[in-house]
Design a protein around this motif. Structure first.
Motif, short mmCIF file in Angstrom:
data_model
loop_
_atom_site.label_atom_id
_atom_site.label_comp_id
_atom_site.label_asym_id
_atom_site.label_seq_id
_atom_site.Cartn_x
_atom_site.Cartn_y
_atom_site.Cartn_z
N TYR A 61 3.02 -12.83 -21.80
CA TYR A 61 3.71 -14.09 -22.11
C TYR A 61 4.80 -13.92 -23.15
N TYR A 62 4.67 -12.93 -24.01
CA TYR A 62 5.49 -12.86 -25.23
C TYR A 62 6.99 -12.92 -24.97
N GLU A 63 7.51 -12.05 -24.12
CA GLU A 63 8.96 -12.03 -23.92
C GLU A 63 9.47 -13.33 -23.29
N PRO A 64 8.89 -13.79 -22.17
CA PRO A 64 9.40 -15.03 -21.59
C PRO A 64 9.19 -16.25 -22.50
N GLU A 65 8.17 -16.19 -23.34
CA GLU A 65 7.87 -17.32 -24.22
C GLU A 65 8.90 -17.46 -25.33
N PHE A 66 9.42 -16.34 -25.83
CA PHE A 66 10.32 -16.38 -26.97
C PHE A 66 11.77 -16.06 -26.64
N ALA A 67 12.04 -15.60 -25.43
CA ALA A 67 13.42 -15.26 -25.06
C ALA A 67 14.23 -16.53 -24.81
N LYS A 68 15.54 -16.42 -25.01
CA LYS A 68 16.42 -17.57 -24.72
C LYS A 68 16.39 -17.90 -23.23
N ASP A 69 16.56 -16.86 -22.43
CA ASP A 69 16.54 -17.03 -20.98
C ASP A 69 15.28 -16.37 -20.44
N SER A 70 14.28 -17.19 -20.13
CA SER A 70 13.01 -16.65 -19.64
C SER A 70 13.18 -16.12 -18.23
N LYS A 71 12.76 -14.89 -18.05
CA LYS A 71 12.85 -14.28 -16.73
C LYS A 71 11.48 -13.76 -16.29
N GLY A 72 10.43 -14.47 -16.65
CA GLY A 72 9.09 -14.05 -16.29
C GLY A 72 8.72 -14.56 -14.91
N PHE A 73 7.60 -14.08 -14.43
CA PHE A 73 7.06 -14.53 -13.16
C PHE A 73 5.89 -15.45 -13.48
N ILE A 74 6.22 -16.72 -13.69
CA ILE A 74 5.24 -17.68 -14.19
C ILE A 74 4.07 -17.86 -13.22
N GLU A 75 4.32 -17.83 -11.93
CA GLU A 75 3.23 -18.01 -10.95
C GLU A 75 2.22 -16.86 -11.05
N THR A 76 2.71 -15.64 -11.23
CA THR A 76 1.82 -14.49 -11.39
C THR A 76 1.02 -14.61 -12.68
N SER A 77 1.69 -15.00 -13.74
CA SER A 77 1.01 -15.16 -15.03
C SER A 77 -0.03 -16.27 -14.97
N LEU A 78 0.30 -17.34 -14.27
CA LEU A 78 -0.63 -18.45 -14.10
C LEU A 78 -1.88 -17.99 -13.35
N GLN A 79 -1.68 -17.18 -12.32
CA GLN A 79 -2.80 -16.68 -11.53
C GLN A 79 -3.67 -15.72 -12.36
N LYS A 80 -3.05 -14.86 -13.14
CA LYS A 80 -3.81 -13.93 -13.98
C LYS A 80 -4.63 -14.70 -15.02
N THR A 81 -4.05 -15.74 -15.58
CA THR A 81 -4.77 -16.56 -16.56
C THR A 81 -5.96 -17.23 -15.90
N ARG A 82 -5.73 -17.75 -14.70
CA ARG A 82 -6.82 -18.39 -13.94
C ARG A 82 -7.96 -17.39 -13.69
N GLU A 83 -7.60 -16.14 -13.34
CA GLU A 83 -8.62 -15.11 -13.07
C GLU A 83 -9.42 -14.77 -14.32
N VAL A 84 -8.75 -14.68 -15.46
CA VAL A 84 -9.46 -14.38 -16.71
C VAL A 84 -10.47 -15.50 -17.02
N ILE A 85 -10.05 -16.73 -16.84
CA ILE A 85 -10.95 -17.86 -17.11
C ILE A 85 -12.12 -17.84 -16.13
N GLU A 86 -11.85 -17.58 -14.86
CA GLU A 86 -12.92 -17.55 -13.85
C GLU A 86 -13.93 -16.43 -14.10
N LYS A 87 -13.45 -15.27 -14.51
CA LYS A 87 -14.33 -14.10 -14.67
C LYS A 87 -15.04 -14.07 -16.02
N TRP A 88 -14.66 -14.95 -16.94
CA TRP A 88 -15.26 -14.93 -18.26
C TRP A 88 -16.75 -15.21 -18.17
N HIS A 89 -17.53 -14.44 -18.89
CA HIS A 89 -19.00 -14.63 -18.88
C HIS A 89 -19.57 -14.63 -20.27
#
Length: 154
Positions: A126-154
């Motif tokens: 998240y760091y670069e797209p979060e703080f950069a002037k022009d965000s060039k991240g892949f938000i859908e991929t990041s969203l999915q990875k975040t969802r996976e971390v939450i789902e797999k948490w035990h």
């Protein structure tokens, strides 16, 4: 008798001040290193695991937040940079609720010290797209990875 060509007796220092000073310096270094090690051990946060029932409620809450963020993205109600900021808040709050470690205001370096690899990996992403002037991240991929971390948490 006062011949300038004769050698004078050798001058010598007393060893007592040298040994005393060396011993004191050694003791100071020893105590400073010991204090630093003790302080380092104190800073390791203790992870508190919630009850299984509460974990399901917590996961549901953050899944819903991710869903709302995804809907906002699909409807172009939020920019990529703001979405990354929101994503960072979501995962940090989730980690806080499941571990009781207050990572909400931690820097990336502080998060690395907490030793939760999933959180470190996501926040690094998240760091670069979060703080950069022009965000060039892949938000859908990041969203999915975040969802996976939450789902797999035990």
């Amino acid at each position: 008798m006062n011949n300038p060509y004769l050698l004078r007796p050798m001058f010598s220092y007393s060893m007592i001040p040298i040994l005393t000073t060396s011993l004191l310096i050694g003791l100071i270094i020893f105590f400073l290193l010991r204090k630093k090690k003790e302080k380092k051990e104190e800073n390791i946060p203790i992870i508190i695991k919630p009850e299984v029932r509460n974990l399901f409620r917590i996961k549901d809450k953050y899944r819903e937040e991710l869903n709302q963020l995804q809907i906002s993205l699909q409807n172009n109600k939020i920019q990529t940079r703001k979405a990354y900021q929101k994503l960072s808040v979501i995962i940090r709050n989730f980690i806080y609720e499941v571990t009781q470690i207050k990572v909400q205001n931690y820097s990336l370096e502080e998060i690395k010290k907490v030793n939760i690899p999933e959180l470190t990996s996501l926040v690094e992403e998240y760091y670069e797209p979060e703080f950069a002037k022009d965000s060039k991240g892949f938000i859908e991929t990041s969203l999915q990875k975040t969802r996976e971390v939450i789902e797999k948490w035990h």
